[in-house]
Design a protein around this motif. Structure first.
Motif, short mmCIF file in Angstrom:
data_model
loop_
_atom_site.label_atom_id
_atom_site.label_comp_id
_atom_site.label_asym_id
_atom_site.label_seq_id
_atom_site.Cartn_x
_atom_site.Cartn_y
_atom_site.Cartn_z
N ALA A 5 0.84 -1.21 0.00
CA ALA A 5 0.00 0.00 0.00
C ALA A 5 0.87 1.26 0.00
O ALA A 5 0.56 2.24 -0.69
N ILE A 6 1.96 1.24 0.76
CA ILE A 6 2.89 2.38 0.76
C ILE A 6 3.48 2.57 -0.63
O ILE A 6 3.60 3.70 -1.13
N HIS A 7 3.85 1.47 -1.27
CA HIS A 7 4.42 1.52 -2.62
C HIS A 7 3.45 2.14 -3.61
O HIS A 7 3.83 2.94 -4.47
N ALA A 8 2.18 1.76 -3.50
CA ALA A 8 1.16 2.31 -4.40
C ALA A 8 1.03 3.82 -4.23
O ALA A 8 0.71 4.54 -5.19
N LEU A 9 1.26 4.32 -3.03
CA LEU A 9 1.14 5.75 -2.75
C LEU A 9 2.39 6.54 -3.12
O LEU A 9 2.30 7.68 -3.57
N SER A 10 3.56 5.93 -2.92
CA SER A 10 4.82 6.66 -3.14
C SER A 10 5.36 6.50 -4.56
O SER A 10 6.09 7.37 -5.06
N GLY A 11 5.05 5.37 -5.21
CA GLY A 11 5.53 5.12 -6.57
C GLY A 11 7.02 4.87 -6.66
O GLY A 11 7.60 4.95 -7.75
N GLN A 12 7.66 4.51 -5.55
CA GLN A 12 9.10 4.29 -5.56
C GLN A 12 9.48 2.96 -6.23
O GLN A 12 8.68 2.02 -6.29
N GLU A 13 10.72 2.90 -6.68
CA GLU A 13 11.27 1.63 -7.14
C GLU A 13 11.46 0.72 -5.94
O GLU A 13 11.89 1.17 -4.87
N LEU A 14 11.15 -0.57 -6.10
CA LEU A 14 11.29 -1.51 -5.00
C LEU A 14 12.72 -2.04 -4.93
O LEU A 14 13.29 -2.43 -5.94
N ALA A 15 13.28 -2.06 -3.73
CA ALA A 15 14.64 -2.56 -3.55
C ALA A 15 14.66 -4.08 -3.39
O ALA A 15 15.61 -4.75 -3.80
N GLY A 16 13.63 -4.64 -2.74
CA GLY A 16 13.55 -6.09 -2.57
C GLY A 16 14.40 -6.64 -1.44
O GLY A 16 14.46 -7.85 -1.23
#
Length: 220
Positions: free
Chosen positions: A185-196
């Motif tokens: 959900a945070i990713h959907a809001l921030s649009g950042q690249e995922l580090a994994g």
């Protein structure tokens, strides 16, 4: 002064316990969230910010107290658990508590894997989790900078997440699944690249590698 764009404030409950789980790009994040939220928000900060003497010590204590910071000793051997216990005490007073599941600031702008302390807090206190996406705070005050720049930021509050369906707080699987949903959900809001991966410095030696493999850096 920075004219932040604030989206989704209605998603933050006006009363009762709630966790605001956010990405972490800059020191200024801990100012942006309390300012943008529709209610007082508390979060943890290094206890040293409250222990200084003289004029500078007074300024630090006044500033961090004003923005809702609560001091915690991060140098102790049980620092992670102490921080979680402090967070639980705050939530049990029906307050809003902000936490960064990544554990520390991202120096490269990517979104790192969440540690399961946020899920433990939510599951052990019955608190809903409001995901928060911060955009542009790293341009206002990059890691290592001592003075903020005048850049416009965005603060996005997502819809509350009820993680109780994943199971009890004692279940490692429940904590992991709940944390992964929060981070998505945070990713959907921030649009950042995922580090994994987890956000942490490379192990200094073989012993550190062994300790990480055994302890697993999940809690906070």
């Amino acid at each position: 002064m920075w004219r932040p764009r604030i989206e989704g404030r209605r998603n933050v409950p006006k009363h009762g316990r709630v966790i605001l789980a956010s990405n972490h790009l800059s020191f200024i994040d801990s100012v942006a969230i309390p300012v943008a939220a529709p209610r007082p928000v508390q979060f943890l900060a290094k206890s040293t910010y409250f222990e200084g003497t003289g004029a500078r010590g007074w300024v630090n204590r006044t500033f961090f107290g004003a923005i809702g910071a609560v001091g915690v000793d991060r140098a102790s051997g049980q620092a992670a658990q102490a921080a979680l216990d402090q967070g639980r005490r705050i939530l049990e007073t029906e307050s809003a508590f902000a936490i960064y599941p990544e554990g520390t600031r991202s120096v490269d702008g990517r979104l790192y894997r969440g540690r399961t302390g946020v899920a433990w807090l939510a599951l052990s206190t019955g608190s809903p989790v409001v995901p928060v996406g911060l955009v542009g705070t790293d341009e206002v005050m990059p890691v290592g900078s001592s003075r903020p720049r005048f850049k416009r930021i965005t603060v996005r509050f997502g819809e509350p997440i009820d993680v109780s369906r994943f199971g009890p707080a004692e279940s490692g699987k429940a904590r992991r699944l709940a944390t992964d949903e929060i981070m998505a959900a945070i990713h959907a809001l921030s649009g950042q690249e995922l580090a994994g991966t987890y956000n942490e410095a490379p192990p200094a030696d073989a012993m550190e590698k062994i300790k990480r493999a055994v302890l697993r850096p999940e809690r906070l």
